[in-house]
Design a protein around this motif. Structure first.
Motif, PDB file in Angstrom:
ATOM      1  N   TRP A   1      35.337  42.368  41.089  1.00 33.94           N
ATOM      2  CA  TRP A   1      34.491  41.443  40.212  1.00 33.94           C
ATOM      3  C   TRP A   1      33.467  40.647  41.191  1.00 33.94           C
ATOM      4  O   TRP A   1      32.388  40.670  41.007  1.00 33.94           O
ATOM      5  CB  TRP A   1      35.323  41.025  39.306  1.00 33.94           C
ATOM      6  N   MET A   2      34.139  40.127  42.193  1.00 34.70           N
ATOM      7  CA  MET A   2      33.317  39.424  43.166  1.00 34.70           C
ATOM      8  C   MET A   2      32.378  40.278  43.808  1.00 34.70           C
ATOM      9  O   MET A   2      31.180  39.655  44.130  1.00 34.70           O
ATOM     10  CB  MET A   2      34.308  38.731  44.219  1.00 34.70           C
ATOM     11  N   PHE A   3      32.774  41.574  44.088  1.00 35.01           N
ATOM     12  CA  PHE A   3      31.807  42.369  44.861  1.00 35.01           C
ATOM     13  C   PHE A   3      30.461  42.598  43.757  1.00 35.01           C
ATOM     14  O   PHE A   3      29.287  42.428  44.502  1.00 35.01           O
ATOM     15  CB  PHE A   3      32.352  44.014  45.055  1.00 35.01           C
ATOM     16  N   PHE A   4      30.817  42.909  42.671  1.00 36.46           N
ATOM     17  CA  PHE A   4      29.517  42.891  41.815  1.00 36.46           C
ATOM     18  C   PHE A   4      28.864  41.712  41.479  1.00 36.46           C
ATOM     19  O   PHE A   4      27.705  41.931  41.557  1.00 36.46           O
ATOM     20  CB  PHE A   4      30.139  43.548  40.146  1.00 36.46           C
ATOM     21  N   ILE A   5      29.530  40.566  41.117  1.00 31.52           N
ATOM     22  CA  ILE A   5      28.824  39.310  41.080  1.00 31.52           C
ATOM     23  C   ILE A   5      28.020  38.858  42.457  1.00 31.52           C
ATOM     24  O   ILE A   5      26.837  38.645  42.426  1.00 31.52           O
ATOM     25  CB  ILE A   5      29.927  38.326  41.048  1.00 31.52           C
ATOM     26  N   THR A   6      28.664  39.196  43.529  1.00 33.21           N
ATOM     27  CA  THR A   6      27.941  38.969  44.802  1.00 33.21           C
ATOM     28  C   THR A   6      26.776  39.758  44.938  1.00 33.21           C
ATOM     29  O   THR A   6      25.422  39.423  45.388  1.00 33.21           O
ATOM     30  CB  THR A   6      28.817  38.928  46.030  1.00 33.21           C
ATOM     31  N   SER A   7      26.856  40.936  44.682  1.00 35.93           N
ATOM     32  CA  SER A   7      25.570  42.117  44.704  1.00 35.93           C
ATOM     33  C   SER A   7      24.577  41.554  44.006  1.00 35.93           C
ATOM     34  O   SER A   7      23.354  41.697  44.297  1.00 35.93           O
ATOM     35  CB  SER A   7      26.022  43.442  44.673  1.00 35.93           C
ATOM     36  N   PHE A   8      24.954  41.323  42.649  1.00 33.97           N
ATOM     37  CA  PHE A   8      23.793  40.875  41.763  1.00 33.97           C
ATOM     38  C   PHE A   8      23.088  39.657  42.287  1.00 33.97           C
ATOM     39  O   PHE A   8      21.841  39.287  42.116  1.00 33.97           O
ATOM     40  CB  PHE A   8      24.486  40.424  40.300  1.00 33.97           C
ATOM     41  N   ALA A   9      23.936  38.609  42.876  1.00 31.92           N
ATOM     42  CA  ALA A   9      23.401  37.148  43.443  1.00 31.92           C
ATOM     43  C   ALA A   9      22.365  37.909  44.713  1.00 31.92           C
ATOM     44  O   ALA A   9      21.165  36.935  44.695  1.00 31.92           O
ATOM     45  CB  ALA A   9      24.166  36.461  43.696  1.00 31.92           C
ATOM     46  N   LEU A  10      22.695  38.830  45.172  1.00 33.13           N
ATOM     47  CA  LEU A  10      22.011  39.029  46.535  1.00 33.13           C
ATOM     48  C   LEU A  10      20.531  39.717  45.985  1.00 33.13           C
ATOM     49  O   LEU A  10      19.327  39.393  46.722  1.00 33.13           O
ATOM     50  CB  LEU A  10      22.694  40.107  47.351  1.00 33.13           C
ATOM     51  N   VAL A  11      20.536  40.259  44.776  1.00 32.73           N
ATOM     52  CA  VAL A  11      19.161  40.522  44.371  1.00 32.73           C
ATOM     53  C   VAL A  11      18.653  39.625  43.527  1.00 32.73           C
ATOM     54  O   VAL A  11      17.351  39.459  43.547  1.00 32.73           O
ATOM     55  CB  VAL A  11      19.515  41.972  43.247  1.00 32.73           C
TER      56      VAL A  11
END
Length: 135
Positions: free
Chosen positions: A14-24
């Motif tokens: 979940w943190m992987f997806f949240i962080t990826s979203f934040a990076l964009v």
């Protein structure tokens, strides 16, 4: 795989997806979109809350001592290790980009905001690298 490790693995995913979203979305929200887009404002608050929850969770999660090949669950040892390794990176990457900018929007402040976004992106990438390492 130990049955108790499954919730932590799902949290890290979940943190992987949240962080990826934040990076964009962080660079988009700072540089390319109008000042206030409700969707990005709401998701930024949600992401900040999730990152703060992750900090608390990291104080409560044991770690593997690679030298002795055992799991360390002592709250004191876990807290000391987290304080001396990832806590600073996690706190900086958890702050919303607006925390580093003023309310006055000028060309100079936008340039500063974009520089700060690059710094925050570095910290979020390092957080992402840690999550990928765990997965």
């Amino acid at each position: 795989m130990h049955p108790n490790s499954m919730p932590r693995m799902l949290w890290d995913l979940w943190m992987f997806f949240i962080t990826s979203f934040a990076l964009v979305t962080d660079p988009l929200g700072l540089g390319l979109l109008p000042d206030s887009v409700p969707f990005f404002d709401a998701t930024d608050r949600l992401i900040t809350a999730v990152f703060m929850m992750d900090i608390v969770l990291n104080f409560l999660t044991g770690y593997i001592n690679k030298k002795e090949r055992c799991v360390i669950m002592s709250w004191h040892d876990v807290a000391v290790r987290y304080l001396t390794t990832w806590l600073g990176v996690d706190i900086i990457s958890s702050l919303p980009p607006e925390a580093f900018t003023s309310n006055k929007v000028s060309e100079t402040s936008m340039i500063k905001a974009m520089r700060i976004t690059k710094i925050l992106t570095f910290f979020k990438i390092s957080r992402l690298a840690r999550v990928v390492e765990v997965i």
